[in-house]
Scaffold this motif. Structure first.
Motif, short mmCIF file in Angstrom:
data_model
loop_
_atom_site.label_atom_id
_atom_site.label_comp_id
_atom_site.label_asym_id
_atom_site.label_seq_id
_atom_site.Cartn_x
_atom_site.Cartn_y
_atom_site.Cartn_z
N ILE A 243 0.84 -1.20 0.00
CA ILE A 243 0.00 0.00 0.00
C ILE A 243 0.88 1.25 0.00
O ILE A 243 0.69 2.18 -0.78
CB ILE A 243 -0.93 -0.01 1.24
N GLU A 244 1.89 1.24 0.87
CA GLU A 244 2.78 2.38 0.98
C GLU A 244 3.51 2.63 -0.35
O GLU A 244 3.57 3.76 -0.83
CB GLU A 244 3.80 2.16 2.11
N ALA A 245 4.02 1.54 -0.94
CA ALA A 245 4.77 1.68 -2.20
C ALA A 245 3.89 2.21 -3.32
O ALA A 245 4.31 3.05 -4.11
CB ALA A 245 5.36 0.32 -2.59
N MET A 246 2.65 1.73 -3.37
CA MET A 246 1.76 2.19 -4.45
C MET A 246 1.42 3.66 -4.27
O MET A 246 1.30 4.41 -5.24
CB MET A 246 0.49 1.33 -4.48
N ILE A 277 -5.89 -2.12 3.88
CA ILE A 277 -6.38 -0.92 3.17
C ILE A 277 -7.33 -0.14 4.07
O ILE A 277 -7.23 1.09 4.20
CB ILE A 277 -7.08 -1.32 1.84
N ASP A 278 -8.23 -0.86 4.73
CA ASP A 278 -9.19 -0.19 5.62
C ASP A 278 -8.47 0.55 6.75
O ASP A 278 -8.83 1.68 7.10
CB ASP A 278 -10.19 -1.20 6.20
N GLN A 279 -7.45 -0.11 7.33
CA GLN A 279 -6.70 0.54 8.41
C GLN A 279 -5.97 1.78 7.92
O GLN A 279 -5.97 2.82 8.58
CB GLN A 279 -5.70 -0.44 9.03
N LEU A 286 -4.30 6.69 3.39
CA LEU A 286 -4.89 6.60 2.06
C LEU A 286 -6.07 7.56 2.09
O LEU A 286 -6.62 7.82 3.15
CB LEU A 286 -5.41 5.19 1.76
N GLY A 287 -6.46 8.07 0.93
CA GLY A 287 -7.61 8.97 0.90
C GLY A 287 -7.20 10.37 0.47
O GLY A 287 -6.25 10.52 -0.30
#
Lengths: 622, 159
Positions: A243-246, A277-279, A286-287
């Protein structure tokens, strides 16, 4: 999450959750941490039942406050699964059963005595526990992509943050320009880990330089190579890194939307990724307005549906769009014209997993590892006839011999090493003479194999190389999408020839035709699937031509695998117990009681029942 | 044996799923995944409902459904036996295990037995290579098999 300071504060608070695992007993509110591997392999071997058993026994001994039970991703040594590690000692328990939870709780957690008979072989000397990174399996490994797999609970974002999680994103968004990020990635020299080996930095640069109102980041988690499971393990063990990398990629190229395409066969990975992703959304990582900048980024999971060709990038994008997963001719490359016609960065899971650490530690740190032209480390999935089946991560440039014999523990049952297949259905077989070649992208390609996604299947003297080539070709014939003729028709024709070879109805001239056909398919197919499908055949033809010739000329399968070429014979050691006669479904076995029996090879259907029933090993297959 | 696949309850579930995804870019794959879960397969009747609701031509939906091996048009048996044919399992004799299931469960690969009890599939690598050779029956996993006929008989006896 508003600032780097807030993230640093959260990190300091979270460290107490994991300190014990780093040997720091002072700054931990707990006495023990029980880490239970919950990768797919261990879950299949009842790891969730083991977790319940621990909770039950801890409650019995009133230890629920003092002991943390955490589920983690894969430790890598799947052969020893289910695996449980108890910290701070670092006791490495292998082949744990739900019943063992009681002993470990009572002896180790209550009384403080490690249960030595359950420890992994080689992880202790007498009563003394060897540090994990000195266990033979881990000694030559260098874990970057897998650094946190097996160390953190992937379902708790705080444990990721405790190990500098999301710090690279903060650094990127708050302190670096998009160009500086791409320069860093380019300078690190990282190449795509999904098979192609294309420079990741250049890919990002193309997308950054293309003007568009919308851009996308896609993570390729459609890991279809049989025997490769590193992407799954990373998603299961360290989903936040992806997630971080993306998000970093999104900031660098100017994309605000990402998709992770995961195989539907990976339910645990999908589930953990969704939790992550939710966390990340809850923490504002994210967001909208990430770290109070004007950078927005959102992420969604898309499931594959069982089509190998979707690992090809253009096919994958078509699949996300809701179409049949068929490839498009390139150019245009996705970096310029990808998802819904918009510039798209598409990278493999393992590639992404390196990105945060490159941003944090710098390009030089990464390029110092590995060989010239192939920097960093590579994760390999060891499988087949090897002692330590599992997932390993080694620096590029290590030799096959070190991987197979030092890390992998060699060939079990005293058998002889015959070949190693790298790169799955797109790769090739390497032999004894290649064992000392340093592994990197270019060396493997030069030898007619391929890095591929990093599957490594070891074969011993009992495996027939023609049969293996046929196995891979059956796979590609089945998975060919049918769009271009060389792949659709050509691979089928190759398979027909192989079928004739393994059934003894071929002729020598066909070996040359097979080779010619293979070479033509390689140069004329539309996508990577067809262009590499002949590799297993070509490499076995090159390295094991005598086996092909034995099938064709002598109608013999030297390894005793190809059924049509085998015959069953009863040896003189037969005592005439008549057991085989009674079980033979076609009455091909005759003979008097207490006398040596005989098999009529013309009637025999080679069902192998007699061999299974005979208690005296008196039936030979040759 | 004919099973009732399309019924009111399930159609209502499908309706909810479609309301959630409809109009989003690339909504077809998620809808098909949910349909496969709800109905156990995606027969023509269901495809028609999806076509009407999303405006995607049925020919296109049929094309997508038949392209991916995860989607099926026919319902599967009560117990789906998956024999992993990944390379790691294959070199450890998975082919023999598959043959034993064909013989003993009396069902061909990729088909469902006449009584609707077993469906036999040669699956792609499930990634449990450390347990090779491995098979699954619905949610149950059997690993480190010895590949002999008796073992298969013992497993089948449980179902």
């Amino acid at each position: 999450m508003k600032s780097l300071q807030e993230l640093e504060n959260l990190k300091l608070q979270s460290q107490k959750l994991v300190n014990l695992r780093l040997g720091d007993r002072q700054n931990s509110p707990h006495k023990h941490h029980v880490l239970i591997c919950q990768g797919t392999g261990c879950v299949s071997a009842k790891a969730t039942v083991i977790e319940e058993a621990f909770h039950e026994h801890l409650a019995k001994h009133n230890l629920t406050e003092d002991v943390v039970v955490a589920r983690t991703g894969c430790f890598g040594i799947c052969e020893a699964g289910p695996v449980v590690i108890v910290y701070p000692e670092g006791a490495f328990y292998s082949h744990v059963t739900p019943e063992d939870a009681e002993r470990i709780t009572k002896n180790h957690l209550v009384e403080g005595n490690v249960v030595t008979d359950l420890l992994l072989e080689g992880s202790s000397v007498g009563d003394k526990i060897i540090p994990i990174n000195e266990i033979p399996f881990y000694k030559k490994q260098k874990r970057v992509s897998l650094a946190l797999c097996g160390l953190i609970n992937p379902e708790n974002i705080l444990e990721y943050i405790a190990f500098d999680g999301y710090k690279a994103l903060a650094k990127a968004v708050l302190e670096m320009s998009p160009k500086a990020i791409i320069d860093e990635i380019k300078e690190s020299g990282i190449r795509g880990r999904g098979g192609g080996g294309f420079s990741t930095g250049r890919k990002w640069e193309f997308t950054m330089n293309t003007q568009a109102d919308q851009k996308y980041i896609v993570c390729n988690g459609d890991e279809g190579d049989p025997g490769a499971f590193m992407d799954r393990s990373i998603l299961e063990g360290d989903p936040h890194a992806i997630i971080e990398a993306m998000a970093i990629a999104g900031y660098a190229v100017g994309a605000n939307q990402g998709y992770v395409y995961v195989r539907a066969e990976y339910p645990i990975a999908t589930n953990r990724l969704q939790i992550a992703i939710d966390q990340a959304k809850d923490f504002g990582l994210l967001g909208k307005n990430i770290f109070e900048s004007d950078f927005n980024f959102d992420l969604e999971i898309r499931l594959g549906a069982g089509a190998f060709v979707c690992g090809e990038e253009t096919a994958l994008l078509n699949s996300i769009e809701g179409q049949r997963g068929m490839p498009n001719p390139r150019p245009p490359y996705p970096a310029v014209e990808g998802l819904w016609g918009k510039p798209t960065v598409i990278n493999n899971v393992e590639t992404f997993s390196n990105i945060p650490q490159i941003i944090l530690n710098g390009a030089k740190w990464f390029s110092d590892m590995g060989t010239e032209g192939s920097n960093g480390t590579k994760v390999f999935a060891l499988g087949g006839k090897i002692k330590n089946t599992g997932l390993i991560e080694v620096p590029m440039g290590i030799t096959l011999r070190e991987v197979i014999f030092d890390v992998g523990g060699g060939i079990p049952n005293g058998k002889k090493f015959k070949a190693v297949q790298t790169g799955g259905p797109s790769g090739g077989c390497l032999t004894e003479e290649h064992l000392d070649t340093p592994i990197d992208f270019d060396n493997l390609t030069r030898l007619g194999a391929m890095m591929g996604s990093g599957g490594m299947i070891v074969m011993d003297e009992d495996n027939c190389m023609v049969d293996i080539a046929k196995f891979f070709l059956e796979f590609t014939v089945d998975e060919s999408c049918g769009k271009c003729a060389p792949c659709r028709v050509g691979t089928k024709k190759m398979l027909n020839i192989l079928n004739r070879i393994t059934s003894g109805t071929s002729e020598m001239a066909e070996l040359d035709r097979l080779e010619e056909l293979a070479k033509n398919i390689k140069i004329s197919s539309l996508c990577g699937l067809g262009q590499t499908a002949p590799n297993p055949v070509l490499s076995t033809l090159k390295n094991f031509r005598e086996e092909y010739e034995a099938h064709v000329k002598d109608n013999k399968c030297p390894s005793g695998v190809c059924k049509d070429l085998l015959n069953y014979f009863i040896l003189d050691t037969c005592i005439g117990c008549t057991l085989c006669t009674r079980h033979c479904p076609v009455n091909a076995i005759t003979g008097e009681k207490k006398e040596v029996h005989h098999i009529d090879t013309k009637t025999c259907i080679k069902c192998n029942v007699c061999v299974e029933k005979c208690k005296f090993n008196a039936i030979e297959v040759r | 044996m004919v099973k009732e696949v399309i019924c009111k309850d399930r159609l209502a579930q499908l309706e909810t799923v479609m309301d959630e995804h409809k109009g989003k870019k690339g909504c077809l794959m998620p809808i098909l995944h949910e349909s496969q879960k709800i109905f156990g397969c995606i027969p023509l009747g269901v495809q028609k409902v999806i076509a009407d609701a999303t405006g995607i031509p049925m020919a296109e939906i049929y094309g997508v459904v038949t392209f991916y091996s995860h989607f099926s048009i026919e319902p599967k048996g009560d117990f789906v036996i998956g024999v992993c044919m990944g390379t790691a399992c294959y070199v450890k004799n998975a082919g023999k295990i598959l043959d034993d299931f064909v013989k003993q469960a009396n069902v061909k690969v990729g088909e469902t037995s006449e009584d609707g009890k077993f469906t036999l599939e040669a699956t792609r690598c499930i990634g449990a290579c450390g347990l090779a050779p491995v098979i699954t029956i619905n949610e149950d996993v059997y690993g480190r098999l010895k590949a002999d006929a008796q073992e298969v008989a013992d497993i089948l006896a449980k179902y």
